[in-house]
Design a protein around this motif. Structure first.
Motif, PDB file in Angstrom:
ATOM      1  N   THR A  48       0.810  -1.214   0.000  1.00 50.77           N
ATOM      2  CA  THR A  48       0.000   0.000   0.000  1.00 50.77           C
ATOM      3  C   THR A  48       0.846   1.267   0.000  1.00 50.77           C
ATOM      4  O   THR A  48       0.327   2.352  -0.216  1.00 50.77           O
ATOM      5  N   TRP A  49       2.146   1.159   0.245  1.00 51.41           N
ATOM      6  CA  TRP A  49       3.021   2.325   0.244  1.00 51.41           C
ATOM      7  C   TRP A  49       3.354   2.788  -1.160  1.00 51.41           C
ATOM      8  O   TRP A  49       3.821   3.886  -1.349  1.00 51.41           O
ATOM      9  N   VAL A  50       3.157   1.945  -2.136  1.00 53.09           N
ATOM     10  CA  VAL A  50       3.560   2.264  -3.512  1.00 53.09           C
ATOM     11  C   VAL A  50       2.423   2.948  -4.212  1.00 53.09           C
ATOM     12  O   VAL A  50       1.297   2.601  -4.138  1.00 53.09           O
TER      13      VAL A  50
END
Length: 50
Positions: A48-50
């Motif tokens: 989810t950080w990308v």
């Protein structure tokens, strides 16, 4: 059997050491430096950080 007592230095140095290593590891991301794609991917722990 004797109880083990944590030394105050250990209680302070462990979180401080973690914070220092974490800051050094992510420094290129924090400062916006160009890094190789493999290095960038290793720093993106969650999808989810990308």
């Amino acid at each position: 059997m004797t109880a083990r007592v944590a030394h105050p230095f250990c209680l302070i140095s462990t979180p401080a050491g973690f914070a220092a290593r974490h800051s050094i590891y992510f420094w290129p991301i924090y400062t916006g430096q160009a890094i190789p794609m493999d290095s960038w991917r290793s720093r993106m722990w969650l999808d989810t950080w990308v």
